[in-house]
Design an enzyme around this catalytic site. Structure first.
Site, PDB file in Angstrom:
ATOM      1  N   GLU A 259      10.765   5.610  -4.615  1.00  0.00           N
ATOM      2  CA  GLU A 259       9.885   6.349  -5.512  1.00  0.00           C
ATOM      3  C   GLU A 259       9.953   7.839  -5.205  1.00  0.00           C
ATOM      4  OE1 GLU A 259       6.475   3.875  -7.392  1.00  0.00           O
ATOM      5  OE2 GLU A 259       5.857   4.509  -5.418  1.00  0.00           O
TER       6      GLU A 259
ATOM      7  N   HIS B 207       2.968   3.749   0.303  1.00  0.00           N
ATOM      8  CA  HIS B 207       3.033   4.511  -0.947  1.00  0.00           C
ATOM      9  C   HIS B 207       2.767   5.989  -0.655  1.00  0.00           C
ATOM     10  CE1 HIS B 207       2.085   5.921  -4.998  1.00  0.00           C
ATOM     11  NE2 HIS B 207       2.693   4.847  -5.445  1.00  0.00           N
TER      12      HIS B 207
ATOM     13  N   GLU C 237       1.027   8.143  -2.055  1.00  0.00           N
ATOM     14  CA  GLU C 237      -0.377   8.545  -2.136  1.00  0.00           C
ATOM     15  C   GLU C 237      -1.135   8.176  -0.867  1.00  0.00           C
ATOM     16  OE1 GLU C 237      -0.198   8.042  -6.956  1.00  0.00           O
ATOM     17  OE2 GLU C 237      -1.305   6.557  -5.774  1.00  0.00           O
TER      18      GLU C 237
ATOM     19  N   GLY D 283       3.867   9.646 -11.768  1.00  0.00           N
ATOM     20  CA  GLY D 283       2.759  10.084 -12.606  1.00  0.00           C
ATOM     21  C   GLY D 283       2.955  11.434 -13.265  1.00  0.00           C
TER      22      GLY D 283
ATOM     23  N   GLY E 249       1.414   3.777 -14.266  1.00  0.00           N
ATOM     24  CA  GLY E 249       0.564   3.861 -15.454  1.00  0.00           C
ATOM     25  C   GLY E 249       0.873   2.854 -16.535  1.00  0.00           C
TER      26      GLY E 249
ATOM     27  N   SER F  82       7.366   7.016 -13.032  1.00  0.00           N
ATOM     28  CA  SER F  82       7.331   7.204 -14.485  1.00  0.00           C
ATOM     29  C   SER F  82       8.225   6.204 -15.216  1.00  0.00           C
ATOM     30  CB  SER F  82       7.702   8.646 -14.858  1.00  0.00           C
ATOM     31  OG  SER F  82       6.755   9.551 -14.352  1.00  0.00           O
TER      32      SER F  82
ATOM     33  N   ASN G 125       1.650  -1.508 -10.193  1.00  0.00           N
ATOM     34  CA  ASN G 125       0.710  -0.948  -9.213  1.00  0.00           C
ATOM     35  C   ASN G 125      -0.447  -0.334  -9.983  1.00  0.00           C
ATOM     36  OD1 ASN G 125      -0.630   0.263  -7.110  1.00  0.00           O
ATOM     37  ND2 ASN G 125       0.882   1.876  -6.785  1.00  0.00           N
ATOM     38  N   TRP G 126      -1.569  -1.037 -10.001  1.00  0.00           N
ATOM     39  CA  TRP G 126      -2.714  -0.578 -10.785  1.00  0.00           C
ATOM     40  C   TRP G 126      -3.469   0.570 -10.124  1.00  0.00           C
ATOM     41  CZ3 TRP G 126      -5.461  -5.665 -12.815  1.00  0.00           C
ATOM     42  CH2 TRP G 126      -4.679  -6.212 -13.842  1.00  0.00           C
ATOM     43  N   LYS G 127      -3.176   0.866  -8.872  1.00  0.00           N
ATOM     44  CA  LYS G 127      -3.867   1.935  -8.147  1.00  0.00           C
ATOM     45  C   LYS G 127      -5.387   1.710  -8.238  1.00  0.00           C
ATOM     46  CE  LYS G 127       0.133   4.845  -8.769  1.00  0.00           C
ATOM     47  NZ  LYS G 127       0.672   6.203  -8.917  1.00  0.00           N
TER      48      LYS G 127
END
Length: 244
Positions: free
Chosen positions: A165, A96, A98, A171, A226, A204, A9-11
């Site tokens: 998640e 997600h 976020e 993160g 990440g 993570s 997931n590159w966000k």
């Protein structure tokens, strides 16, 4: 037979040029990747067309990070399933944390997005998980079961991926202990009508912990944040070592 799916997931990272640079450093590593693993890159909308074109004929699938529940309309800033399909997208992340925290997604809208994705042949990756406050209050199980109950209404579980998640591990560098992640994913599986739904762990995930995570019997892959931005790191995760 449950499928193993490793998704990055590159966000909100990587321009089209940066996406191409990533592929130049990543694709050669796939020569050693076992055939039983599905690889997905969930990129920003602007990079989807570029990735789809340059990954054509490869074993890497393209994923998006969101989808609206309507096919078209006055929904500024959103993207529809037909638009994603036209770009060669196969998977889409839905719900997600976020999106829920910063952009107002609720279990109601998550359900609508899941159903819209499936209507157009996309495979949604549904994200569920608890906050640190909820875990400390021993509410983890109730929160996740509640999300599943609301999010999956009318959803075809045979065309679905779920990602557990824990929000407190996204993160932060804090990874849920692999045995605990396995326990929660087993709980999720017990609440499904279709037991072969692939269930990933996310939060993570790094080259240094992927082998231990994937050694757990209930875990079918990873949703990687990440570390998926770095070609060598994501290649190491995709090529995790099976623990005998």
């Amino acid at each position: 037979m449950r499928k193993v799916i490793i998704a990055g997931n590159w966000k909100m990272y990587k321009t089209q040029a940066e996406a191409l640079d990533f592929l130049r450093g990543f694709l050669d590593h796939l020569n050693e990747t076992p055939d039983d693993r599905e690889i997905v890159i969930c990129a920003p909308f602007t990079a989807l067309g570029t990735l789809s074109k340059n990954l054509h004929g490869s074993r890497v699938r393209v994923g998006a990070q969101n989808v609206h529940w309507e096919d078209a309309g006055a929904f500024t800033g959103e993207i529809s399933a037909p638009m994603l399909v036209e770009l060669g997208v196969r998977y889409v992340v839905v719900g997600h944390s976020e999106r829920r925290q910063y952009f107002g997604d609720t279990d109601v809208t998550v359900n609508l997005r899941l159903r819209a994705a499936q209507t157009h042949g996309l495979i949604p990756i549904l994200c569920v998980g608890e906050t640190k406050q909820q875990r400390d209050a021993n509410e983890t199980e109730a929160v996740i079961i509640g999300q599943l109950d609301k999010d999956l209404r009318g959803v075809d579980q045979e065309r679905l991926v779920i990602a557990y998640e824990p929000i407190w591990a996204i993160g932060t560098g804090d990874t849920c202990e692999s045995e605990e992640a396995n326990r929660i994913i087993g709980l999720i599986r017990s609440k499904l009508n279709y037991p072969d739904v692939p269930i990933q762990y996310g939060g993570s995930v790094k080259p240094g912990n992927i082998d231990e995570i994937m050694a757990q019997p209930e875990i079918d892959g990873a949703l990687v944040g990440g570390a998926s931005l770095i070609p060598n790191d994501f290649a190491r995760i995709v090529n995790y070592k099976t623990v005998v």
